[in-house]
Design a protein around this motif. Structure first.
Motif, PDB file in Angstrom:
ATOM      1  N   GLY A 158       0.504 -31.671 -14.128  1.00  9.87           N
ATOM      2  CA  GLY A 158       1.129 -31.855 -15.434  1.00  9.87           C
ATOM      3  C   GLY A 158       0.610 -33.081 -16.150  1.00  9.87           C
ATOM      4  N   ARG A 159       0.520 -34.195 -15.459  1.00  9.56           N
ATOM      5  CA  ARG A 159       0.022 -35.426 -16.086  1.00  9.56           C
ATOM      6  C   ARG A 159      -1.446 -35.292 -16.478  1.00  9.56           C
ATOM      7  NH1 ARG A 159       3.482 -39.541 -15.901  1.00  9.56           N
ATOM      8  NH2 ARG A 159       5.251 -39.435 -14.444  1.00  9.56           N
ATOM      9  N   PHE A 160      -2.194 -34.617 -15.620  1.00  7.85           N
ATOM     10  CA  PHE A 160      -3.606 -34.410 -15.952  1.00  7.85           C
ATOM     11  C   PHE A 160      -3.730 -33.607 -17.256  1.00  7.85           C
ATOM     12  CE2 PHE A 160      -7.495 -31.876 -15.736  1.00  7.85           C
ATOM     13  CZ  PHE A 160      -8.441 -32.869 -15.573  1.00  7.85           C
ATOM     14  N   TRP A 161      -2.931 -32.546 -17.418  1.00  6.26           N
ATOM     15  CA  TRP A 161      -2.998 -31.731 -18.647  1.00  6.26           C
ATOM     16  C   TRP A 161      -2.528 -32.527 -19.853  1.00  6.26           C
ATOM     17  CZ3 TRP A 161       0.794 -29.855 -22.034  1.00  6.26           C
ATOM     18  CH2 TRP A 161       0.349 -28.874 -22.943  1.00  6.26           C
ATOM     19  N   ILE A 162      -1.454 -33.324 -19.688  1.00 12.63           N
ATOM     20  CA  ILE A 162      -0.941 -34.119 -20.806  1.00 12.63           C
ATOM     21  C   ILE A 162      -1.983 -35.129 -21.261  1.00 12.63           C
ATOM     22  CG2 ILE A 162       0.772 -35.858 -21.431  1.00 12.63           C
ATOM     23  CD1 ILE A 162       2.773 -34.327 -19.669  1.00 12.63           C
ATOM     24  N   GLU A 163      -2.621 -35.819 -20.319  1.00 13.91           N
ATOM     25  CA  GLU A 163      -3.638 -36.813 -20.676  1.00 13.91           C
ATOM     26  C   GLU A 163      -4.815 -36.148 -21.382  1.00 13.91           C
ATOM     27  OE1 GLU A 163      -4.706 -38.888 -17.193  1.00 13.91           O
ATOM     28  OE2 GLU A 163      -2.755 -39.897 -16.962  1.00 13.91           O
ATOM     29  N   LYS A 164      -5.188 -34.991 -20.898  1.00 12.93           N
ATOM     30  CA  LYS A 164      -6.299 -34.281 -21.521  1.00 12.93           C
ATOM     31  C   LYS A 164      -5.959 -33.850 -22.944  1.00 12.93           C
ATOM     32  CE  LYS A 164      -9.781 -30.822 -20.420  1.00 12.93           C
ATOM     33  NZ  LYS A 164     -10.262 -29.817 -19.450  1.00 12.93           N
ATOM     34  N   GLU A 204      -5.830 -23.550 -27.399  1.00 14.77           N
ATOM     35  CA  GLU A 204      -6.623 -24.189 -26.346  1.00 14.77           C
ATOM     36  C   GLU A 204      -5.743 -24.796 -25.250  1.00 14.77           C
ATOM     37  OE1 GLU A 204      -6.869 -24.876 -29.480  1.00 14.77           O
ATOM     38  OE2 GLU A 204      -8.945 -24.811 -30.239  1.00 14.77           O
ATOM     39  N   GLY A 205      -4.651 -25.440 -25.650  1.00 12.56           N
ATOM     40  CA  GLY A 205      -3.796 -26.131 -24.671  1.00 12.56           C
ATOM     41  C   GLY A 205      -3.172 -25.179 -23.682  1.00 12.56           C
ATOM     42  N   VAL A 206      -2.667 -24.036 -24.175  1.00  8.31           N
ATOM     43  CA  VAL A 206      -2.034 -23.073 -23.281  1.00  8.31           C
ATOM     44  C   VAL A 206      -3.068 -22.467 -22.325  1.00  8.31           C
ATOM     45  CG1 VAL A 206      -0.855 -20.853 -23.160  1.00  8.31           C
ATOM     46  CG2 VAL A 206      -0.155 -22.557 -24.856  1.00  8.31           C
ATOM     47  N   ALA A 207      -4.221 -22.161 -22.842  1.00  7.68           N
ATOM     48  CA  ALA A 207      -5.269 -21.610 -21.989  1.00  7.68           C
ATOM     49  C   ALA A 207      -5.675 -22.615 -20.905  1.00  7.68           C
ATOM     50  CB  ALA A 207      -6.473 -21.218 -22.831  1.00  7.68           C
ATOM     51  N   GLU A 208      -5.783 -23.857 -21.295  1.00 10.07           N
ATOM     52  CA  GLU A 208      -6.141 -24.905 -20.338  1.00 10.07           C
ATOM     53  C   GLU A 208      -5.050 -25.082 -19.296  1.00 10.07           C
ATOM     54  OE1 GLU A 208      -8.950 -27.445 -18.857  1.00 10.07           O
ATOM     55  OE2 GLU A 208      -9.129 -26.281 -20.720  1.00 10.07           O
ATOM     56  N   LEU A 209      -3.808 -24.997 -19.749  1.00 12.86           N
ATOM     57  CA  LEU A 209      -2.687 -25.162 -18.831  1.00 12.86           C
ATOM     58  C   LEU A 209      -2.613 -24.022 -17.831  1.00 12.86           C
ATOM     59  CD1 LEU A 209      -0.200 -26.852 -18.066  1.00 12.86           C
ATOM     60  CD2 LEU A 209       1.129 -25.543 -19.728  1.00 12.86           C
ATOM     61  N   LYS A 255      -5.102 -22.183 -16.810  1.00 15.53           N
ATOM     62  CA  LYS A 255      -6.224 -22.330 -15.884  1.00 15.53           C
ATOM     63  C   LYS A 255      -5.920 -23.397 -14.820  1.00 15.53           C
ATOM     64  CE  LYS A 255     -10.220 -22.529 -17.793  1.00 15.53           C
ATOM     65  NZ  LYS A 255     -11.421 -23.072 -18.483  1.00 15.53           N
ATOM     66  N   LEU A 256      -5.241 -24.476 -15.262  1.00 17.94           N
ATOM     67  CA  LEU A 256      -4.948 -25.583 -14.370  1.00 17.94           C
ATOM     68  C   LEU A 256      -3.908 -25.197 -13.314  1.00 17.94           C
ATOM     69  CD1 LEU A 256      -5.520 -28.610 -13.795  1.00 17.94           C
ATOM     70  CD2 LEU A 256      -3.603 -29.149 -15.321  1.00 17.94           C
ATOM     71  N   LEU A 257      -2.963 -24.328 -13.695  1.00 16.43           N
ATOM     72  CA  LEU A 257      -1.839 -24.010 -12.816  1.00 16.43           C
ATOM     73  C   LEU A 257      -2.061 -22.755 -11.977  1.00 16.43           C
ATOM     74  CD1 LEU A 257       1.139 -24.822 -15.207  1.00 16.43           C
ATOM     75  CD2 LEU A 257       0.216 -26.222 -13.369  1.00 16.43           C
ATOM     76  N   VAL A 258      -3.316 -22.242 -11.954  1.00 17.47           N
ATOM     77  CA  VAL A 258      -3.615 -21.087 -11.121  1.00 17.47           C
ATOM     78  C   VAL A 258      -3.477 -21.511  -9.655  1.00 17.47           C
ATOM     79  CG1 VAL A 258      -5.406 -19.504 -10.350  1.00 17.47           C
ATOM     80  CG2 VAL A 258      -5.102 -19.976 -12.773  1.00 17.47           C
TER      81      VAL A 258
END
Length: 459
Positions: free
Chosen positions: A46-52, A63-68, A70-73
């Motif tokens: 979560g912190r990694f996505w917020i910082e990004k 973009e943010g939802v797609a990135e999130l 991908k990160l939470l797979v």
């Protein structure tokens, strides 16, 4: 039950107890550990996505939802709830039927259990991470993972661990069974050999091959059997020799006594018979006295009264007592005293008797010369008596100090046995060997002790 199965059973019970305690501790702490790991994983992602997102100013809806996503797979179900200002739902992976429940839980700040990171929403527990978004406390990123999945993971891991431990336990018990068997089998064999000793079948006892401490026990049992066999043989020979030594003078006494009684021997023959009876009686008395003395030396504890004496003085006094025998055999005795301390702690009378037997034996076998050398070391003193005679027969040498063992020109065969008993009771040892060129060597070894200042060595 044999010791083999008792040891294996005790080991198996101990292993089961350790396994049970380990399984209980694993089952207790594994879920907490999984929850903590899941919480750290959600927090980190979560912190990694917020910082990004803060750095790139990307739009949340695309973009943010797609990135999130991908990160939470992951292999676990993770629910996402992204709230904007005024608790507007910007994005969520929750079904619409569950969304109201989450919003109510958030409104109530969640019903907390023992762990503050566990939320109860409906009938399910969740590991929840609630993070501020874009440095704004009103915008939140909520990540949640159901505890049910962690419990399933815990059960799967526990079952796998128990299976591995069970396989290891069975393998260990089997290994213990064979190791214990290899240890116990020599003990069973030793038991059979000890029963042979109990039945006095000493010569049938065999050495049992083993390792470690059991090997030491096996060697001790075998050595004991050999020593008992040797002692039993010595006792048998002692009875035979003693009966022979006693029978000869008794037959002479009986023969002359019956002859005198029946009138066969008269006048001078009777007088001669009386002389033989007296002579043989004295011989019997001498044999019995030496047998009693040897028994006392080997059995009684308070027979010795030791004190400090000069070894050179004791040897000199012994030679003086043997002077008539020395003149009879025309043998020269030379003494080489030591130049250092020669004080020993012995019983004067007993030790003189031992020296009389040893030096007297040398006088009977020497041709012309006897050399007595006294050597003193740091801890021991040696007295060597060497003659120039024919030496000791090789077959007689191992049995020289046994009872009633005598060589050429021997008397009764008890003198050297008595000497050895006296010297051993004086904490020394007596050895015999043949010289390199001729004659026999008798070596007396005695310990040297510091002499007390208030004691005085006899002159």
């Amino acid at each position: 039950m044999s010791i083999h199965f008792r040891i294996t059973l005790m080991f198996a019970l101990l292993l089961c107890l350790v396994m049970g305690v380990s399984a209980f501790l694993i089952n207790s702490f594994l879920l907490d550990n999984l929850i903590e790991q899941q919480k750290n994983e959600l927090n980190l992602k979560g912190r990694f996505w917020i910082e990004k997102m803060n750095e790139s100013n990307a739009k949340i809806e695309t973009e943010g939802v797609a990135e999130l996503e991908k990160l939470l797979v992951s292999n676990r179900k993770i629910e996402v709830l992204l709230l904007g200002k005024k608790k507007k739902v910007l994005y969520t992976s929750l079904p619409s039927s569950n969304l109201n429940g989450w919003m109510d839980a958030l409104e109530r700040k969640a019903e907390k259990r023992q762990n503050r990171n566990i939320w109860m929403v409906g009938s399910d527990d969740y590991v929840v991470v609630n993070l501020p978004f874009k440095n704004d406390e009103k915008q939140r990123l909520i990540l949640a993972s159901p505890v049910r999945g962690l419990k399933d993971t815990r059960m799967e891991m526990t079952n796998n661990i128990l299976l591995i431990v069970l396989i290891g336990a069975v393998s260990t018990i089997l290994l213990s069974f064979f190791i214990t068997r290899s240890m116990v089998q020599p003990l069973h064999k030793l038991t059979r050999e000890i029963k042979k000793i109990q039945a006095r079948r000493f010569s049938e006892v065999q050495l049992i091959p083993a390792r470690g401490e059991i090997a030491e026990v096996s060697n001790s049992v075998y050595s004991m059997a050999q020593e008992l066999d040797r002692f039993h043989e010595i006792q048998r020979q002692f009875l035979q020799n003693a009966s022979h030594e006693l029978k000869t003078p008794l037959m002479s006494i009986q023969g002359y006594a019956e002859g005198i009684r029946d009138g066969v021997f008269v006048d001078a023959a009777a007088e001669k018979g009386f002389d033989v009876i007296v002579e043989e009686t004295n011989r019997l008395k001498h044999i019995v006295t030496e047998i009693i003395l040897l028994a006392k030396l080997e059995g009684e504890e308070n027979l010795f009264d030791p004190s400090w004496h000069s070894a050179t003085d004791l040897v000199t006094r012994t030679i003086e007592r043997l002077h008539p025998l020395q003149l009879q055999h025309n043998v020269t005795i030379s003494v080489r005293p030591t130049k250092t301390n020669d004080v020993v702690y012995v019983d004067e009378g007993k030790f003189l008797q031992a020296l009389l037997n040893i030096i007297g034996n040398a006088l009977r076998h020497a041709k012309d010369q006897i050399t007595i050398e006294i050597k003193s070391g740091k801890r021991q003193l040696q007295i060597e008596v060497q003659d120039d005679g024919e030496g000791i027969a090789e077959e007689l040498l191992p049995h020289l100090f046994h009872r009633f063992v005598k060589g050429k020109n021997g008397d009764v065969g008890l003198g050297l046995a008595i000497s050895r008993a006296i010297i051993e009771r004086s904490h020394g040892c007596l050895q015999a060997e043949n010289g390199r060129l001729h004659g026999a060597i008798f070596r007396i070894t005695l310990p040297l002790y510091p002499q007390p200042e208030n004691s005085r060595t006899p002159e």
